[in-house]
Design a protein around this motif. Sequence first.
Motif, mmCIF file in Angstrom:
data_model
loop_
_atom_site.group_PDB
_atom_site.id
_atom_site.type_symbol
_atom_site.label_atom_id
_atom_site.label_comp_id
_atom_site.label_asym_id
_atom_site.label_seq_id
_atom_site.Cartn_x
_atom_site.Cartn_y
_atom_site.Cartn_z
ATOM 1 N N ALA A 199 0.824 -1.207 0.000
ATOM 2 C CA ALA A 199 0.000 0.000 0.000
ATOM 3 C C ALA A 199 0.860 1.260 0.000
ATOM 4 O O ALA A 199 1.739 1.421 0.847
ATOM 5 N N GLY A 200 0.624 2.121 -0.975
ATOM 6 C CA GLY A 200 1.340 3.385 -1.036
ATOM 7 C C GLY A 200 2.819 3.267 -1.330
ATOM 8 O O GLY A 200 3.581 4.189 -1.048
ATOM 9 N N ARG A 201 3.221 2.155 -1.934
ATOM 10 C CA ARG A 201 4.644 2.006 -2.232
ATOM 11 C C ARG A 201 5.077 3.043 -3.272
ATOM 12 O O ARG A 201 4.229 3.586 -4.007
ATOM 13 N N ALA A 228 -0.743 -2.551 -8.761
ATOM 14 C CA ALA A 228 -2.037 -2.468 -9.435
ATOM 15 C C ALA A 228 -3.028 -3.451 -8.815
ATOM 16 O O ALA A 228 -2.664 -4.556 -8.406
ATOM 17 N N VAL A 229 -4.286 -3.013 -8.762
ATOM 18 C CA VAL A 229 -5.377 -3.853 -8.268
ATOM 19 C C VAL A 229 -6.406 -4.001 -9.387
ATOM 20 O O VAL A 229 -6.975 -3.004 -9.844
ATOM 21 N N PRO A 230 -6.660 -5.237 -9.858
ATOM 22 C CA PRO A 230 -7.656 -5.435 -10.913
ATOM 23 C C PRO A 230 -9.069 -5.288 -10.367
ATOM 24 O O PRO A 230 -9.363 -5.709 -9.240
ATOM 25 N N ILE A 231 -9.939 -4.684 -11.168
ATOM 26 C CA ILE A 231 -11.344 -4.539 -10.792
ATOM 27 C C ILE A 231 -12.210 -4.872 -12.003
ATOM 28 O O ILE A 231 -11.786 -4.750 -13.153
ATOM 29 N N GLY A 233 -4.025 3.410 -1.814
ATOM 30 C CA GLY A 233 -2.605 3.378 -2.112
ATOM 31 C C GLY A 233 -2.194 2.487 -3.263
ATOM 32 O O GLY A 233 -1.027 2.086 -3.367
ATOM 33 N N PHE A 234 -3.148 2.218 -4.192
ATOM 34 C CA PHE A 234 -2.882 1.324 -5.319
ATOM 35 C C PHE A 234 -3.355 1.960 -6.621
ATOM 36 O O PHE A 234 -4.065 2.964 -6.611
ATOM 37 N N ASP A 235 -2.984 1.349 -7.742
ATOM 38 C CA ASP A 235 -3.460 1.789 -9.047
ATOM 39 C C ASP A 235 -4.548 0.835 -9.541
ATOM 40 O O ASP A 235 -4.293 -0.380 -9.690
ATOM 41 N N PRO A 236 -5.759 1.340 -9.813
ATOM 42 C CA PRO A 236 -6.823 0.461 -10.316
ATOM 43 C C PRO A 236 -6.630 0.118 -11.781
ATOM 44 O O PRO A 236 -6.215 0.957 -12.581
ATOM 45 N N VAL A 237 -6.931 -1.125 -12.132
ATOM 46 C CA VAL A 237 -6.916 -1.569 -13.524
ATOM 47 C C VAL A 237 -8.268 -2.203 -13.819
ATOM 48 O O VAL A 237 -8.613 -3.245 -13.247
ATOM 49 N N VAL A 238 -9.051 -1.563 -14.674
ATOM 50 C CA VAL A 238 -10.355 -2.112 -15.048
ATOM 51 C C VAL A 238 -10.135 -3.223 -16.068
ATOM 52 O O VAL A 238 -9.639 -2.979 -17.176
ATOM 53 N N VAL A 239 -10.507 -4.424 -15.677
ATOM 54 C CA VAL A 239 -10.285 -5.597 -16.531
ATOM 55 C C VAL A 239 -11.449 -5.794 -17.496
ATOM 56 O O VAL A 239 -11.272 -6.319 -18.596
ATOM 57 N N GLY A 240 -12.645 -5.354 -17.098
ATOM 58 C CA GLY A 240 -13.815 -5.521 -17.944
ATOM 59 C C GLY A 240 -15.083 -5.535 -17.120
ATOM 60 O O GLY A 240 -15.116 -5.043 -15.988
ATOM 61 N N GLU A 241 -16.156 -6.083 -17.701
ATOM 62 C CA GLU A 241 -17.416 -6.205 -16.988
ATOM 63 C C GLU A 241 -17.304 -7.306 -15.928
ATOM 64 O O GLU A 241 -16.272 -7.969 -15.811
ATOM 65 N N LEU A 242 -18.383 -7.491 -15.181
ATOM 66 C CA LEU A 242 -18.321 -8.365 -14.005
ATOM 67 C C LEU A 242 -17.861 -9.783 -14.350
ATOM 68 O O LEU A 242 -17.130 -10.414 -13.585
#
Length: 238
Positions: free
Chosen positions: A169-171, A177-180, A199-208
Motif C-alpha cells: 500500500a502506497g509504495r 495495481a489492483v484489478p477490478i 494506495g494502489f493503481d486500479p486496472v479495469v479488466v472488464g465487466e463483471l
Amino acid sequence: MRSDAFARRAVLALLASTLAYPAVAQSENPRRIGIVGAGNIGGTLGRLWLKAGYEVFFSSRHPDELKALIEELGPKARAGTPAEAIAFGNAVLIAVPYKAYPELGKENAAALKGKVVIDAGNAVKARDGDIYDEVEKNGIGAVSAKYLAGARIVRAFNAANYRIFLKNAGRPEPRMAVPIAGDDPKALDTARTLVSDAGFDPVVVGELDAAKKFAMGSAGFGHELSATELKAKLGVAP
C-alpha cells in the motif's frame, strides 16, 4: 438610510446562503464506507481508508468484539452490525467468507439495492462447500450478482492475500495495481477512487464476468505488479 440598510441586509443574506452550501456538502460526505467483515482484508483496507481521511464503519455479527479495534483507530472509526454498516456507507466492502453471501444478501436485500458494493470475497472449497462448485460452474461475478441481487457490484481487492496489500500500500511508483471488474460505470468510478485512495493503481479488466481472470486459482491471482505489467498479464488494452 433605508436603501443602505436594505443593501446591508441583502449582502448578509447572500453571505449566509453562500456559507450554507459547504455545510450541506460536508453532511453528505462521500468518503464514508461500510465494511461487512472486520477480519484480515476488511481490517487492512479499513485502516488504509482511515489513513486517507475516510469515515469507516466496521461490522460483524458480534460488534462488541470490535470495541478494542475502534478504540485503537480513533474517532473516524465506528462499529456495529452489518445492516448498520450497509446503511452508513456510500459504498460497502464485503469481506466475509463466501458461504455467508446467500444469507447476507437475503437479510439485507432492500438496503443493498442500488448500493455500490466492493466485492472482495473468494470461494474456497474446504470452507465454503457447495457454493464453491457454483462459482466454478458459473463464474464468481455471476454468483455474487445472484446473491447480492440489485447491488452495483465491483469485484476488487480479491486478487491477493491481505498481507500483499499491507506490504504494498502506497509504495513508491510504480504503485501496485489492483484489478477490478464491474458492469456499472459509476460503480467502477467509485471503485477506482477507493483503490487509489488505499494506495494502489486500479486496472479495469472488464465487466463483471471478467472477474474470473483474476479470481483465486486463476493466472491473474496473487501478483504484485504495476498497472502496465498487470494489463499485459491479463490481456487488458494499455
